[in-house]
Design a protein around this motif. Sequence first.
Motif, PDB file in Angstrom:
ATOM      1  N   VAL A 145       0.824  -1.367   0.006  1.00 10.46           N
ATOM      2  CA  VAL A 145      -0.138   0.091  -0.116  1.00 10.46           C
ATOM      3  C   VAL A 145       0.756   1.173   0.037  1.00 10.46           C
ATOM      4  O   VAL A 145       0.537   2.265  -0.849  1.00 10.46           O
ATOM      5  N   ILE A 146       1.638   1.169   0.827  1.00 16.17           N
ATOM      6  CA  ILE A 146       2.514   2.703   0.789  1.00 16.17           C
ATOM      7  C   ILE A 146       3.444   2.653  -0.271  1.00 16.17           C
ATOM      8  O   ILE A 146       3.473   3.939  -0.662  1.00 16.17           O
ATOM      9  N   ILE A 147       4.020   1.659  -0.874  1.00 19.17           N
ATOM     10  CA  ILE A 147       4.885   1.809  -2.172  1.00 19.17           C
ATOM     11  C   ILE A 147       3.813   2.403  -3.272  1.00 19.17           C
ATOM     12  O   ILE A 147       4.221   3.147  -4.043  1.00 19.17           O
ATOM     13  N   GLY A 148       2.819   1.837  -3.379  1.00 18.44           N
ATOM     14  CA  GLY A 148       1.854   2.048  -4.625  1.00 18.44           C
ATOM     15  C   GLY A 148       1.343   3.479  -4.316  1.00 18.44           C
ATOM     16  O   GLY A 148       1.303   4.270  -5.254  1.00 18.44           O
ATOM     17  N   ARG A 149       1.046   3.633  -3.157  1.00 19.48           N
ATOM     18  CA  ARG A 149       0.308   5.175  -3.029  1.00 19.48           C
ATOM     19  C   ARG A 149       1.691   6.253  -3.139  1.00 19.48           C
ATOM     20  O   ARG A 149       1.282   7.266  -3.605  1.00 19.48           O
ATOM     21  N   THR A 150       2.795   5.993  -2.649  1.00 24.46           N
ATOM     22  CA  THR A 150       3.964   6.774  -2.761  1.00 24.46           C
ATOM     23  C   THR A 150       4.246   7.088  -4.383  1.00 24.46           C
ATOM     24  O   THR A 150       4.415   8.370  -4.977  1.00 24.46           O
ATOM     25  N   SER A 151       4.337   6.201  -5.233  1.00 23.42           N
ATOM     26  CA  SER A 151       4.458   6.345  -6.479  1.00 23.42           C
ATOM     27  C   SER A 151       3.210   7.092  -7.176  1.00 23.42           C
ATOM     28  O   SER A 151       3.520   8.125  -8.078  1.00 23.42           O
ATOM     29  N   GLU A 152       1.768   6.816  -6.969  1.00 24.90           N
ATOM     30  CA  GLU A 152       0.976   7.680  -7.359  1.00 24.90           C
ATOM     31  C   GLU A 152       1.162   9.245  -6.996  1.00 24.90           C
ATOM     32  O   GLU A 152       0.690  10.091  -7.766  1.00 24.90           O
ATOM     33  N   PHE A 153       1.308   9.479  -5.826  1.00 23.37           N
ATOM     34  CA  PHE A 153       1.366  10.863  -5.195  1.00 23.37           C
ATOM     35  C   PHE A 153       2.853  11.610  -5.964  1.00 23.37           C
ATOM     36  O   PHE A 153       2.989  12.676  -5.972  1.00 23.37           O
ATOM     37  N   PHE A 154       3.786  10.794  -5.959  1.00 23.47           N
ATOM     38  CA  PHE A 154       5.122  11.294  -6.445  1.00 23.47           C
ATOM     39  C   PHE A 154       4.843  11.844  -8.027  1.00 23.47           C
ATOM     40  O   PHE A 154       4.999  12.834  -8.618  1.00 23.47           O
ATOM     41  N   ASP A 155       4.082  10.747  -8.774  1.00 23.25           N
ATOM     42  CA  ASP A 155       3.597  11.445 -10.182  1.00 23.25           C
ATOM     43  C   ASP A 155       2.964  12.568 -10.258  1.00 23.25           C
ATOM     44  O   ASP A 155       3.103  13.644 -10.978  1.00 23.25           O
ATOM     45  N   PHE A 156       1.996  12.713  -9.234  1.00 25.15           N
ATOM     46  CA  PHE A 156       1.040  13.984  -9.230  1.00 25.15           C
ATOM     47  C   PHE A 156       1.791  15.100  -8.898  1.00 25.15           C
ATOM     48  O   PHE A 156       1.610  16.276  -9.339  1.00 25.15           O
ATOM     49  N   GLN A 182      -2.279   6.684   3.647  1.00 21.59           N
ATOM     50  CA  GLN A 182      -2.057   8.237   3.392  1.00 21.59           C
ATOM     51  C   GLN A 182      -0.476   8.614   3.833  1.00 21.59           C
ATOM     52  O   GLN A 182      -0.181   9.814   3.305  1.00 21.59           O
ATOM     53  N   LEU A 183       0.388   7.725   4.179  1.00 23.72           N
ATOM     54  CA  LEU A 183       1.712   8.297   4.221  1.00 23.72           C
ATOM     55  C   LEU A 183       2.228   8.268   2.929  1.00 23.72           C
ATOM     56  O   LEU A 183       3.372   9.087   2.903  1.00 23.72           O
ATOM     57  N   GLY A 184       1.909   7.691   1.806  1.00 27.98           N
ATOM     58  CA  GLY A 184       2.208   7.800   0.568  1.00 27.98           C
ATOM     59  C   GLY A 184       2.284   9.346  -0.104  1.00 27.98           C
ATOM     60  O   GLY A 184       3.152   9.819  -0.782  1.00 27.98           O
ATOM     61  N   ALA A 185       1.264  10.101   0.409  1.00 33.71           N
ATOM     62  CA  ALA A 185       1.345  11.571   0.145  1.00 33.71           C
ATOM     63  C   ALA A 185       2.417  12.351   0.549  1.00 33.71           C
ATOM     64  O   ALA A 185       3.136  12.845  -0.115  1.00 33.71           O
ATOM     65  N   PRO A 186       2.855  12.489   1.701  1.00 34.74           N
ATOM     66  CA  PRO A 186       3.812  13.293   2.086  1.00 34.74           C
ATOM     67  C   PRO A 186       5.359  12.763   1.665  1.00 34.74           C
ATOM     68  O   PRO A 186       6.026  13.424   1.265  1.00 34.74           O
ATOM     69  N   ILE A 187       5.342  11.182   1.638  1.00 34.33           N
ATOM     70  CA  ILE A 187       6.544  10.754   1.195  1.00 34.33           C
ATOM     71  C   ILE A 187       6.758  11.212  -0.303  1.00 34.33           C
ATOM     72  O   ILE A 187       7.655  11.401  -0.692  1.00 34.33           O
ATOM     73  N   GLY A 188       5.695  10.968  -1.178  1.00 38.46           N
ATOM     74  CA  GLY A 188       5.855  11.586  -2.486  1.00 38.46           C
ATOM     75  C   GLY A 188       6.276  12.852  -2.764  1.00 38.46           C
ATOM     76  O   GLY A 188       7.058  13.218  -3.701  1.00 38.46           O
ATOM     77  N   LEU A 189       5.704  13.596  -1.858  1.00 36.72           N
ATOM     78  CA  LEU A 189       5.898  15.089  -1.687  1.00 36.72           C
ATOM     79  C   LEU A 189       7.482  15.315  -1.573  1.00 36.72           C
ATOM     80  O   LEU A 189       8.067  16.416  -2.387  1.00 36.72           O
TER      81      LEU A 189
END
Length: 475
Positions: A67-78, A207-214
């Motif tokens: 979950v974390i890896i997947g969400r991080t990739s999505e938010f990084f793209d964003f 939700q941790l993926g959002a700040p990590i991606g940013l």
Amino acid sequence: MLFAPGLALGKGQDAGGPWAAPGTNLDQIEIIRMSSTSSSAHSGRSSAPAPQHQGHPVSPSDIAVGVIIGRTSEFFDFFVFAIASVIVFPQRIFPFVDPLSGTLLSFALLALAFVVRPLGSALFMAVDRRHGRVTKLTTALFLMGTATVAMGLIPSYDTAGDWAIVILAVLRIGQGLALGGAWDGMPSLLALTSPRNRRGFYAMIPQLGAPIGLIVASLLFAYLAANLSEADFLDWGWRYPFFVAFSVNVVALFARLRIVATDEFGQLFRSRELQPTRLGTTLAEDGGAVLLGIFVPLASFAMFHMVTVYPLSWIFLYTNETLVSFLVIEAVAAVAGIAAILLSGFLADRIGRQRLLLVGALLIGGFAILAPLLLSAGQTGETIYMIAGFFILGLSFGQSSGAVASLFGVRNRYTGSALVSDLAWMFGAGFAPLTALLLSTWLGLPAAGLYLLSGAICSTVAVLLAGRMDFKGDA
């Protein structure tokens, strides 16, 4: 000077119900519901207990990693696209207008992905029903990676003319369709398989993926901006984050397929009935939950852009602060967001999700009133704005995913959660940077604060209504 010295890009003129107390025996409720479901019209789905994987119980920790890896990739793209919308596209894609208009046009392209995302969910759920979750996820992430890397190859307006705008818009639509298809159901699965007294903790993990991606996106752009001349950055330096995004998508694809493609997890998805139902069926059976669910996380999603994309555009257009320094501030503030998301899991398990979401909405409302004063108070005020904003965001955003899933019974949770997430992001966040920048330019910073305040009021009312209505979820 917005960039570091030597890179001065131009300055111009975002009881079994959903709020059951932590002590409620939700696992017993779930077992009873699964047993009754297996003997009904849905008897084709297995209600077997959670399977074993290599002789060990399926662990929520295994799901959490994917979950974390997947969400991080999505938010990084964003965030790569969002940052480029402020510092690159106005000059390369919209050089024929002033910087403000170029930024607004870029934000319009930013919103395109949110508009088509529900269509992507519907399209790829049909793929899921016919060909399986592995095919759906592989196709969606391949589309995402292809669209993202192609953005890094787009010629400038001076070279391609209007075709540069058309190509960027088409690729952004491709990203939105792919984002809808990237929904894998693992956040809902994580909520269902986690210990009942730690569901708040596990609900915050996606939700941790959002700040990590940013953090990764901001520091990458900051590094390039600090070490390249303006000409080199606008010519080729800005392209590298898009290429990195493609690499991150490949890693995320394999990390998620490693979980989703196994027989053990396939059985677990089926036993929990996390299968895609048709949109018409979901709306007919849970239309009220869908409508209410759009407003529950609205304040969080609006706040999300008000502390990420919008302040970057305001600083870039209307102050002399260097871009590099603000991107670093943004990354540091995102660390505070991570701490707050973690704290939200601890608090939700102790005081309850409804109370925490209600407090979060009220804090966002208070922040909306003070934000204009902070953003206009120089670098110190901007730093306080970012850190305080991210901390408040983390407390609310950390439980927004679990709150959405909890509105649905097992049968429609997969499709319902995806649909509500799509619509809430579109209405709460998709047009937030564009609207906030327009309002603050026309009417001043307080107008942007009032825009955020309206979202906080909507979420407050929705959370109170959700707490009183008898929905079927228990995540």
